[in-house]
Design a protein around this motif. Structure first.
Motif, PDB file in Angstrom:
ATOM      1  N   ASN A 145       0.825  -1.218   0.000  1.00  0.00           N
ATOM      2  CA  ASN A 145       0.000   0.000   0.000  1.00  0.00           C
ATOM      3  C   ASN A 145       0.855   1.261   0.000  1.00  0.00           C
ATOM      4  O   ASN A 145       0.561   2.214  -0.720  1.00  0.00           O
ATOM      5  N   ILE A 174      -4.985  -8.564  -9.383  1.00  0.00           N
ATOM      6  CA  ILE A 174      -6.371  -8.186  -9.718  1.00  0.00           C
ATOM      7  C   ILE A 174      -7.123  -9.347 -10.348  1.00  0.00           C
ATOM      8  O   ILE A 174      -8.258  -9.618 -10.048  1.00  0.00           O
ATOM      9  N   ALA A 217      -2.595  -9.600  -1.725  1.00  0.00           N
ATOM     10  CA  ALA A 217      -3.998  -9.386  -2.084  1.00  0.00           C
ATOM     11  C   ALA A 217      -4.821  -9.012  -0.853  1.00  0.00           C
ATOM     12  O   ALA A 217      -5.745  -8.211  -0.928  1.00  0.00           O
ATOM     13  N   GLU A 218      -4.455  -9.607   0.293  1.00  0.00           N
ATOM     14  CA  GLU A 218      -5.156  -9.337   1.547  1.00  0.00           C
ATOM     15  C   GLU A 218      -4.875  -7.924   2.060  1.00  0.00           C
ATOM     16  O   GLU A 218      -5.753  -7.245   2.566  1.00  0.00           O
ATOM     17  N   LEU A 275      -3.733  -5.197   0.308  1.00  0.00           N
ATOM     18  CA  LEU A 275      -4.032  -4.061  -0.562  1.00  0.00           C
ATOM     19  C   LEU A 275      -5.432  -3.517  -0.332  1.00  0.00           C
ATOM     20  O   LEU A 275      -6.395  -4.278  -0.259  1.00  0.00           O
ATOM     21  N   THR A 276      -5.542  -2.198  -0.222  1.00  0.00           N
ATOM     22  CA  THR A 276      -6.863  -1.576  -0.084  1.00  0.00           C
ATOM     23  C   THR A 276      -7.588  -1.659  -1.428  1.00  0.00           C
ATOM     24  O   THR A 276      -6.948  -1.834  -2.472  1.00  0.00           O
ATOM     25  N   ASP A 277      -8.904  -1.524  -1.370  1.00  0.00           N
ATOM     26  CA  ASP A 277      -9.683  -1.593  -2.611  1.00  0.00           C
ATOM     27  C   ASP A 277      -9.282  -0.480  -3.570  1.00  0.00           C
ATOM     28  O   ASP A 277      -9.212  -0.698  -4.787  1.00  0.00           O
ATOM     29  N   ILE A 278      -9.017   0.688  -3.000  1.00  0.00           N
ATOM     30  CA  ILE A 278      -8.622   1.828  -3.849  1.00  0.00           C
ATOM     31  C   ILE A 278      -7.322   1.498  -4.593  1.00  0.00           C
ATOM     32  O   ILE A 278      -7.206   1.746  -5.798  1.00  0.00           O
ATOM     33  N   ASN A 279      -6.390   0.905  -3.882  1.00  0.00           N
ATOM     34  CA  ASN A 279      -5.110   0.569  -4.533  1.00  0.00           C
ATOM     35  C   ASN A 279      -5.258  -0.574  -5.536  1.00  0.00           C
ATOM     36  O   ASN A 279      -4.570  -0.602  -6.551  1.00  0.00           O
ATOM     37  N   LYS A 280      -6.158  -1.497  -5.227  1.00  0.00           N
ATOM     38  CA  LYS A 280      -6.429  -2.567  -6.208  1.00  0.00           C
ATOM     39  C   LYS A 280      -7.021  -1.973  -7.479  1.00  0.00           C
ATOM     40  O   LYS A 280      -6.639  -2.353  -8.597  1.00  0.00           O
ATOM     41  N   ASP A 281      -7.966  -1.056  -7.297  1.00  0.00           N
ATOM     42  CA  ASP A 281      -8.574  -0.399  -8.466  1.00  0.00           C
ATOM     43  C   ASP A 281      -7.521   0.343  -9.272  1.00  0.00           C
ATOM     44  O   ASP A 281      -7.553   0.346 -10.508  1.00  0.00           O
ATOM     45  N   SER A 301      -6.407  -0.278 -13.133  1.00  0.00           N
ATOM     46  CA  SER A 301      -6.577   0.779 -14.143  1.00  0.00           C
ATOM     47  C   SER A 301      -5.322   1.015 -14.974  1.00  0.00           C
ATOM     48  O   SER A 301      -5.355   1.767 -15.956  1.00  0.00           O
TER      49      SER A 301
END
Ligand code: ZN
Ligand code: ZN
Lengths: 271, 237
Positions: free
Chosen positions: A45, A68, A95-96, A98-104, A108
């Motif tokens: 993160n 992702i 994967a655990e 990482l925040t959703d924002i960072n995954k997004d 992208s």
């Protein structure tokens, strides 16, 4: 103008900070990243946040993609079952975390970035998982750059920095088909092309423990390979504290991943 | 001892042409092996009779060795037997009717056999494949950049690549040349020249146009159904 290219940060915050500081000190503001922001390292993160904060243009790496898409990489990515197991462990942990924002954000990222006749990719124009090693068949290497419509191709993924110039090439052929009774001979002159591998900031495998990146001068075409020392102990301790496999720390402090050298790095994942 | 291969592709259900090729081959000395490089099926006609014959050769037939081609891949994909995608390439190129026609052209009893076929053969130092190892629909022709051809040979690690998808009959031989490589890394600089190795790409044709390959002399002969195979003939080296 000079611009810096970094790759394979692998969640190693101390290394990323040291490299960005080195680039800042040189007065270079234009930075491109070739992906693998996460994986192996303990600060996924923090590293993604930093890249987003600094608005560094970035391609998607093989790890970013796998995080992702889920781990459907074929086993060819790993040289041994043990290495695969460790890789999976690091994948699940990352994967655990990482925040959703960072995954997004990772989702992208584009697979390539083009600036005129310069192309930036993670592995090769064919795939984020293909290794372009410095001793790859010269014609096949030239084909990758030429087919992508580029003069210079920047890649990473091997974690070994190099600059390869392909020049003075020609191919002679003899062609026979049903319409010509006598073979037709011709010679094709090949274009000159360049491949630049930016090495790795957070997981160096070139023989030393230093982080590596490259500086490109788009006027002279010159490429410098840079080595930067960073606080390895800090990252190693964080790896152990996070409960990640200890070998990842051992690798960083020894600088050479001989335990996991790909047996057939030229193998192209066909998934 | 003479050993010749017959290479056929793109029959698309045409049993009549297949029978004519079989009868040509009976008259040709030394043909020991018949390779069928895919596209046994197609949307234009019912393919069941040809598929039956390929799986159950008649006495006197040269036993065919088949791999799958572009049309087989489309059918298998549509039936969920290959990959995650449906027959998207076909749908995109020729529309829904073509997909329906293809489904109707092949009885489902043949699916198991089609799904069991290999992607290609490696025989001696030759690769036999419908398109190339890069893609089953790889359209290699005599006009394709030699750089791409070298890449396809390198991927398969063979000296000769027999391809069918373009339907063109050609024999392109790489006869010489080289490429300089200058590599700089943190250990220093090095330079070497990679030479072009003597390799060939052979397009075998489709349907009534097929190819005989003479293994011993490395010569290809481009034929069409009913055409006379002339052993004294030049052949293409
Ligand atoms: Zn990497
Ligand atoms: Zn990678």
């Amino acid at each position: 103008m000079k611009h810096a290219v970094i790759s394979c940060l692998h969640a190693n915050l101390a290394a990323v900070k040291a490299v960005l500081k080195d680039i800042d000190q040189k007065g270079i503001s234009d930075i491109t990243c070739l992906g693998d922001l996460v994986g192996y390292g303990p600060q996924p993160n923090e590293v993604v946040d930093l890249i987003r904060e600094r608005a560094i243009a970035s391609c998607q790496g093989c790890w970013d993609e796998d995080i992702i898409e889920g781990l459907n990489a074929c086993e060819c990515s790993y040289p041994s079952q043990l290495a695969e197991k460790r890789g999976h462990l690091a994948h699940e942990w990352t994967a655990e975390q990482l925040t959703d924002i960072n995954k997004d954000f990772l989702a992208s990222l584009p697979t390539s970035i083009r600036r005129d006749r310069i192309l930036f990719v993670h592995g090769s124009p064919n795939s984020q998982h293909e290794y372009l090693l410095p001793d790859m068949n010269a014609f096949a290497a030239l084909e990758r750059v030429d087919k992508a419509g580029a003069d210079t191709l920047f890649c990473g993924h091997t974690h070994q920095p190099y600059v390869r110039e392909l020049k003075n090439g020609s191919i002679r052929v003899r062609l026979q088909n049903t319409s010509n009774n006598n073979a037709e001979e011709k010679e094709i002159n090949l274009p000159m092309r360049k491949i630049v591998n930016a090495g790795s900031v957070g997981e160096p495998r070139h023989g030393s423990t230093n982080a590596t990146y490259v500086i490109h001068d788009d006027v002279t075409g010159e490429v410098e390979i840079k080595e930067v020392a960073y606080d390895i102990e800090l990252t190693c301790q964080a790896i152990i504290d996070a409960g990640l496999p200890r070998i990842f720390a051992w690798r960083l402090s020894h600088g050479f991943e001989f335990a996991e050298q790909a047996e057939d790095a030229s193998h192209v994942c066909e998934r | 001892m003479i050993e010749r291969w017959a290479l056929v592709s793109g029959l698309k259900g045409d049993l009549e042409t297949y029978e004519m090729i079989q009868s040509d081959l009976k008259k040709t000395r030394g043909v020991k092996t018949l390779f069928i490089l895919g596209d046994m099926i197609g949307p234009e006609r019912n393919c069941d009779a040809l598929l039956n014959r390929l799986q159950n050769p008649r006495r006197g037939d040269l036993q065919p060795q088949c791999i799958y081609g572009w049309w087989e891949e489309q059918l298998l994909a549509e039936q969920g037997l290959r990959g995650e995608q449906k027959a998207d390439a076909l749908r995109l190129n020729q529309g829904e009717e073509a997909v329906t026609a293809l489904l109707n052209a092949v009885n489902s009893t043949h699916l198991k056999w089609l799904a069991s076929l290999q992607f290609g053969f490696i025989e001696l130092d030759c690769g036999l494949i419908h398109g190339s190892s890069a893609d089953i629909g790889d359209n290699l022709t005599s006009e394709t950049s030699p750089l791409i051809l070298i890449d396809r040979l390198t991927r398969l690690d063979v000296n000769r690549l027999f391809t069918a998808h373009s339907t063109e009959q050609f024999h392109l031989e790489l006869t010489g040349g080289g490429l300089n490589s200058h590599v700089k890394d943190l250990n220093g600089e090095s330079q070497y020249q990679q030479k072009v190795s003597k390799q060939s790409i052979i397009g075998i044709g489709a349907g009534e146009y097929y190819t005989i390959y003479d293994v011993g002399s490395d010569k290809t002969h481009f034929l069409s159904v009913g055409g006379q195979y002339n052993t004294k003939g030049k052949g293409f080296a």
